[in-house]
Scaffold this active site. Structure first.
Site, PDB file in Angstrom:
ATOM      1  N   TRP A 127       0.798  -1.211   0.218  1.00 11.59           N
ATOM      2  CA  TRP A 127       0.166  -0.010  -0.035  1.00 11.59           C
ATOM      3  C   TRP A 127       0.898   1.302  -0.127  1.00 11.59           C
ATOM      4  CZ3 TRP A 127      -4.574  -0.676  -1.959  1.00 11.59           C
ATOM      5  CH2 TRP A 127      -4.961  -1.853  -1.665  1.00 11.59           C
ATOM      6  N   ASP A 135      -1.564   7.024   6.186  1.00 11.89           N
ATOM      7  CA  ASP A 135      -2.658   6.230   5.827  1.00 11.89           C
ATOM      8  C   ASP A 135      -2.788   5.039   7.226  1.00 11.89           C
ATOM      9  OD1 ASP A 135      -4.210   4.042   4.852  1.00 11.89           O
ATOM     10  OD2 ASP A 135      -3.084   3.723   3.073  1.00 11.89           O
ATOM     11  N   LYS A 150     -12.660  -1.448   7.305  1.00 12.51           N
ATOM     12  CA  LYS A 150     -11.870  -2.230   8.120  1.00 12.51           C
ATOM     13  C   LYS A 150     -12.459  -2.156   9.905  1.00 12.51           C
ATOM     14  CE  LYS A 150      -7.999  -2.146   4.847  1.00 12.51           C
ATOM     15  NZ  LYS A 150      -8.419  -3.377   4.360  1.00 12.51           N
TER      16      LYS A 150
END
Length: 367
Positions: A102, A178, A202
């Protein structure tokens, strides 16, 4: 109705209490005679929902008054583009700590858009099994921000420190993080960050919503030709409603925030629960010669626990039997293989206990 244990990395498990509340209000929101999905985002009812959700989120995380909270669309991946568009409009370079897939995507997107980028440190030399040491961070002289991924969902690698840095001239560098897969898993000091962003699917709510927390002094730095829907300042001034926002996802996120506050008792209590869950599972893995985890202990993720079997030929049987036992979505990401158990806030301790019992039984019969 039978509910199984869901270890999916995302979209992930939601709290039962939230799902039950949403079911009760699905057709008729608090006697209004319609669903939240049918409401105008400009209605008094939805404005009330939105304002309470933001207030609860701010209270949970202790968000200071000099930060805006944006409820946006596009997933965290859209922020890979929006961040440099908003923070590099007046020059400088985006600096990145690269610790996995990511983080690499964020770097690649900024480069793709033509922005100057610099890798301040990378865990690639160690196979992304440990985060770079603090003293290894080297930012560029024109660093406008430092971006990192606090928890790499796929690799199960989590930072054990907050990477504050200064430019060679002594200027502090705004920290951009992030936090998609570990936000709300425990307390943080928001004032340490310039921007925090997280996809909802999530620990926040369903897919379709992204939260961005941005410090006021970082607004108004966007490129002049940035699309309106990408401009943090414009979005902040419009209360995240430049266009129709993802209203139902916003509502469900608000229910999750209420659950964290009222049912769990806040992020300190959630932090303790998450630590117990992770400790149990890692202890099981470490005590076994049949299961293993490759991540340095200091950087093991509490949210995403990857593990492999000593004999990969047994992977298929493990997953099939786990599924039959009501332990769902344990297959590792296609890029790394093996297994992965995601232990987000809504995954109960009983779910972890059931997984541990299954792992012990599988090892006994197939190991």
């Amino acid at each position: 109705m039978t509910r199984h244990y869901n270890f999916c990395a995302g979209p992930a498990a939601l709290p039962i209490a939230v799902l039950e509340r949403a079911r009760e209000e699905l057709l008729d929101y608090q006697g209004r005679g319609l669903s939240v999905m049918e409401m105008s985002h400009r209605s008094d009812e939805f404005i009330g929902i939105a304002e309470r959700a933001e207030a609860d989120f701010r209270q949970l995380l202790g968000v200071p008054d000099n930060y805006k909270v944006l409820f946006l669309q596009g997933g965290a991946s859209l922020q890979f583009a929006m961040l440099p568009m908003n923070l590099l409009g007046q020059g400088g370079s985006g600096n990145f700590i690269q610790t996995g897939i990511w983080g690499k995507k964020a770097l690649t997107e900024a480069k793709h858009l033509g922005f100057d980028c610099h890798v301040a440190a990378s865990s690639e030399p160690n196979g992304h099994t440990a985060v770079p040491q603090r003293d290894a961070l080297q930012v560029s002289a024109d660093a406008a921000y430092l971006h990192y991924t606090s928890n790499e969902t796929i690799g199960g690698l989590e930072f054990d420190y907050t990477p504050h840095v200064q430019r060679p001239d002594g200027a502090s560098v705004p920290l951009v993080c992030d936090m998609s897969s570990n936000i709300l898993s425990g307390p943080i000091d928001v004032s340490e960050f310039g921007v925090i962003y997280a996809g909802a699917q999530k620990n926040i709510g369903p897919a379709g919503l992204t939260l961005v927390v941005v410090r006021d002094d970082l607004l108004g730095k966007a490129q002049a030709n940035i699309p309106s829907l990408f401009d943090y300042q414009m979005l902040a001034e419009a209360g995240s409603m430049v266009n129709t926002p993802p209203t139902y996802a916003w509502y469900l996120a608000g229910l999750v925030f209420q659950w964290l506050k009222d049912d769990i008792g806040g992020l300190a209590a959630m932090d303790a629960i998450n630590q117990r869950k992770a400790d149990k599972l890692y202890a099981t893995i470490d005590a076994s010669e049949f299961y293993s985890n490759p991540i340095a202990k200091a950087n093991r993720s509490r949210m995403n626990v990857p593990f492999v079997l000593a004999d990969s030929a047994l992977d298929k049987a493990f997953l099939q039997q786990a599924d039959a036992a009501g332990l769902l979505n344990l297959k590792g990401h296609r890029s790394v293989g093996g297994m992965r158990a995601s232990l987000y806030n809504a995954v109960s301790e009983s779910a972890v206990d059931a997984l541990i019992a299954f792992m012990a039984d599988f090892e006994k019969t197939r190991g």
